[in-house]
Scaffold this motif. Structure first.
Motif, PDB file in Angstrom:
ATOM      1  N   THR A 216       1.024  -5.613   0.408  1.00  0.00           N
ATOM      2  CA  THR A 216       2.002  -4.732  -0.228  1.00  0.00           C
ATOM      3  C   THR A 216       1.827  -4.709  -1.739  1.00  0.00           C
ATOM      4  O   THR A 216       2.686  -4.209  -2.458  1.00  0.00           O
ATOM      5  CB  THR A 216       3.430  -5.207   0.103  1.00  0.00           C
ATOM      6  OG1 THR A 216       3.596  -6.572  -0.341  1.00  0.00           O
ATOM      7  CG2 THR A 216       3.701  -5.135   1.596  1.00  0.00           C
ATOM      8  N   ASP A 217       0.691  -5.252  -2.196  1.00  0.00           N
ATOM      9  CA  ASP A 217       0.454  -5.366  -3.644  1.00  0.00           C
ATOM     10  C   ASP A 217      -0.823  -4.655  -4.078  1.00  0.00           C
ATOM     11  O   ASP A 217      -1.410  -4.977  -5.104  1.00  0.00           O
ATOM     12  CB  ASP A 217       0.392  -6.840  -4.053  1.00  0.00           C
ATOM     13  CG  ASP A 217      -0.692  -7.622  -3.313  1.00  0.00           C
ATOM     14  OD1 ASP A 217      -1.254  -7.087  -2.322  1.00  0.00           O
ATOM     15  OD2 ASP A 217      -0.981  -8.763  -3.716  1.00  0.00           O
ATOM     16  N   ASP A 219      -2.989  -1.484  -5.570  1.00  0.00           N
ATOM     17  CA  ASP A 219      -2.730  -0.542  -6.657  1.00  0.00           C
ATOM     18  C   ASP A 219      -2.635   0.868  -6.076  1.00  0.00           C
ATOM     19  O   ASP A 219      -3.488   1.726  -6.302  1.00  0.00           O
ATOM     20  CB  ASP A 219      -3.833  -0.637  -7.714  1.00  0.00           C
ATOM     21  CG  ASP A 219      -3.555   0.255  -8.924  1.00  0.00           C
ATOM     22  OD1 ASP A 219      -2.378   0.649  -9.104  1.00  0.00           O
ATOM     23  OD2 ASP A 219      -4.510   0.552  -9.658  1.00  0.00           O
ATOM     24  N   THR A 220      -1.598   1.093  -5.297  1.00  0.00           N
ATOM     25  CA  THR A 220      -1.356   2.387  -4.659  1.00  0.00           C
ATOM     26  C   THR A 220       0.103   2.784  -4.903  1.00  0.00           C
ATOM     27  O   THR A 220       0.881   2.008  -5.451  1.00  0.00           O
ATOM     28  CB  THR A 220      -1.620   2.315  -3.141  1.00  0.00           C
ATOM     29  OG1 THR A 220      -0.753   1.329  -2.564  1.00  0.00           O
ATOM     30  CG2 THR A 220      -3.073   1.943  -2.850  1.00  0.00           C
ATOM     31  N   ASP A 222       2.764   2.994  -3.127  1.00  0.00           N
ATOM     32  CA  ASP A 222       3.847   2.137  -2.635  1.00  0.00           C
ATOM     33  C   ASP A 222       3.386   0.701  -2.383  1.00  0.00           C
ATOM     34  O   ASP A 222       4.108  -0.093  -1.777  1.00  0.00           O
ATOM     35  CB  ASP A 222       4.497   2.726  -1.380  1.00  0.00           C
ATOM     36  CG  ASP A 222       3.527   2.851  -0.205  1.00  0.00           C
ATOM     37  OD1 ASP A 222       2.470   2.192  -0.208  1.00  0.00           O
ATOM     38  OD2 ASP A 222       3.837   3.619   0.738  1.00  0.00           O
ATOM     39  N   GLY A 223       2.175   0.377  -2.854  1.00  0.00           N
ATOM     40  CA  GLY A 223       1.666  -0.985  -2.728  1.00  0.00           C
ATOM     41  C   GLY A 223       0.936  -1.278  -1.438  1.00  0.00           C
ATOM     42  O   GLY A 223       0.306  -2.331  -1.297  1.00  0.00           O
ATOM     43  N   THR A 224       1.003  -0.348  -0.471  1.00  0.00           N
ATOM     44  CA  THR A 224       0.285  -0.566   0.786  1.00  0.00           C
ATOM     45  C   THR A 224      -0.997   0.260   0.815  1.00  0.00           C
ATOM     46  O   THR A 224      -1.160   1.216   0.057  1.00  0.00           O
ATOM     47  CB  THR A 224       1.168  -0.214   1.999  1.00  0.00           C
ATOM     48  OG1 THR A 224       1.485   1.191   1.990  1.00  0.00           O
ATOM     49  CG2 THR A 224       2.462  -1.019   1.972  1.00  0.00           C
ATOM     50  N   SER A 265      -0.404   6.265   2.990  1.00  0.00           N
ATOM     51  CA  SER A 265      -0.227   4.823   2.925  1.00  0.00           C
ATOM     52  C   SER A 265       0.233   4.292   4.279  1.00  0.00           C
ATOM     53  O   SER A 265       0.676   5.051   5.151  1.00  0.00           O
ATOM     54  CB  SER A 265       0.794   4.451   1.850  1.00  0.00           C
ATOM     55  OG  SER A 265       2.106   4.775   2.281  1.00  0.00           O
TER      56      SER A 265
END
Length: 337
Positions: A216-217, A219-220, A222-224, A265
């Motif tokens: 979940t971290d 670089d997108t 929403d993090g996914t 995502s």
């Protein structure tokens, strides 16, 4: 070659997920087709009635020679192989054997057997972690896992063997394949499959109690992880068109991305499943998996310029609905739904 310019085709891994859809696409277009599959992850029920199934290994030179003689094989669509990225990190030698060494044996048998055309199931994993938003075929190939390397090595072998021996080939680099045959004839049936939409559909039908979100971290937005999802039937159609192109231009080989050129995502995909099912899937946040890039989106300009390919199912909700339809059908077939 028949009067319509079609040749007998051997599909390796034709009892598997993508291979079985390619068999349907070939049959629907009146090609002569046979299948070789060791049924380690494939299912004989996925092969249409009347299509010869040879149960065996693609590295079995004697079996391949017999198939070529009996079927008059002039083209190969090669899907057989291992495809789970994290497993390739944990067990790289399995992947270099199954995907690379055995592909080399298949290519050698094809050369000896006079096969003229070879279509290879490659992968966007050959690009690794690209520095561009959408990758073209000329984006540097820097795999970050053995799965990607095993496929890239086979691409290299095909290029070199084609130059030396005169057959032509097409390497199709898939992005994330999902969905199922719209008519419910086949779909993703493998137990323990790791494809996100497959896993989510299993959760939606009660086969799983949650969906793990790995990372979940990133670089997108929403993090996914963000992926370019392509419907398996559109992908199968691209294979048939690629074969026609190889036959029409026997001196020309091709390498093309297979994707729609837009990404979703993990959370957006799960939202789509919730939307289609009108229910909420339990999501469990987990650490990243080894070998997973944050984003992989195709630039499909080359395939659209090269082939008369018109995707019919380029909509995430349609992809999900077809996958869900197959998951329910599979539950009925297995008597657990």
């Amino acid at each position: 070659m028949d009067e319509n310019g079609k040749v007998p085709v051997l599909v390796t891994g034709g009892a598997g997920y993508i291979g079985s859809h390619a068999v349907l696409a070939l049959r629907d277009a009146a090609w002569s087709v046979a299948v070789i599959d060791n049924l380690s992850t494939g299912f004989a029920f996925a092969i249409p009635e009347g299509v010869p199934l040879y149960e065996g290994d693609i590295a079995d030179a004697d079996l391949l020679a017999r198939i070529f003689r009996e079927q008059g094989t002039k083209a190969i669509m090669h899907f057989a192989g291992s495809i789970v990225v994290p497993e390739s990190v944990e067990n790289p030698l399995k992947y270099y054997d199954n995907n690379t060494v055995k592909s080399r044996a298949l290519i050698e048998a094809a050369v000896k057997g006079g096969v003229d055309h070879f279509i290879f199931s490659s992968t966007a994993a050959t690009y690794g972690v690209p520095e561009v938003e959408a990758v073209t075929e000329d984006t540097p190939k820097e795999p970050i896992n053995p799965y990607g390397w095993s496929k890239l090595m086979t691409e290299r072998m095909l290029a070199d063997a084609s130059a030396a021996h005169g057959f032509n080939f097409c390497a199709l680099r898939y992005f994330n394949v999902a969905g199922a045959d719209p008519d419910g004839r086949t779909g993703q049936s493998t137990a323990g499959a790791t494809h996100l939409i497959k896993v989510a559909c299993e959760a939606a039908t009660g086969k799983r109690d949650h969906v793990a979100v790995f990372g979940t971290d990133f670089d997108t937005r929403d993090g996914t992880g963000v992926r370019d999802y392509i419907h398996v039937s559109d992908l199968a159609a691209a294979h048939v068109l690629a074969l026609e192109a190889l036959i029409e231009q026997p001196k020309c080989s091709l390498t093309m991305n297979c994707g729609y050129g837009r990404g979703f995502s993990v959370l957006e995909v799960l939202d789509a499943v919730d939307r289609v099912t009108n229910q909420t899937i339990v999501r469990r946040m987990e650490p990243r998996r080894a070998g997973d890039p944050g984003q992989l989106i195709s630039d499909p300009s080359r395939i659209r310029a090269t082939l008369p390919w018109q995707p019919r199912f380029a909509d995430l909700d349609i992809i999900v609905s077809h996958a869900l339809q197959w998951e329910r059908r599979l539950a009925e077939m297995r008597g657990d739904g």
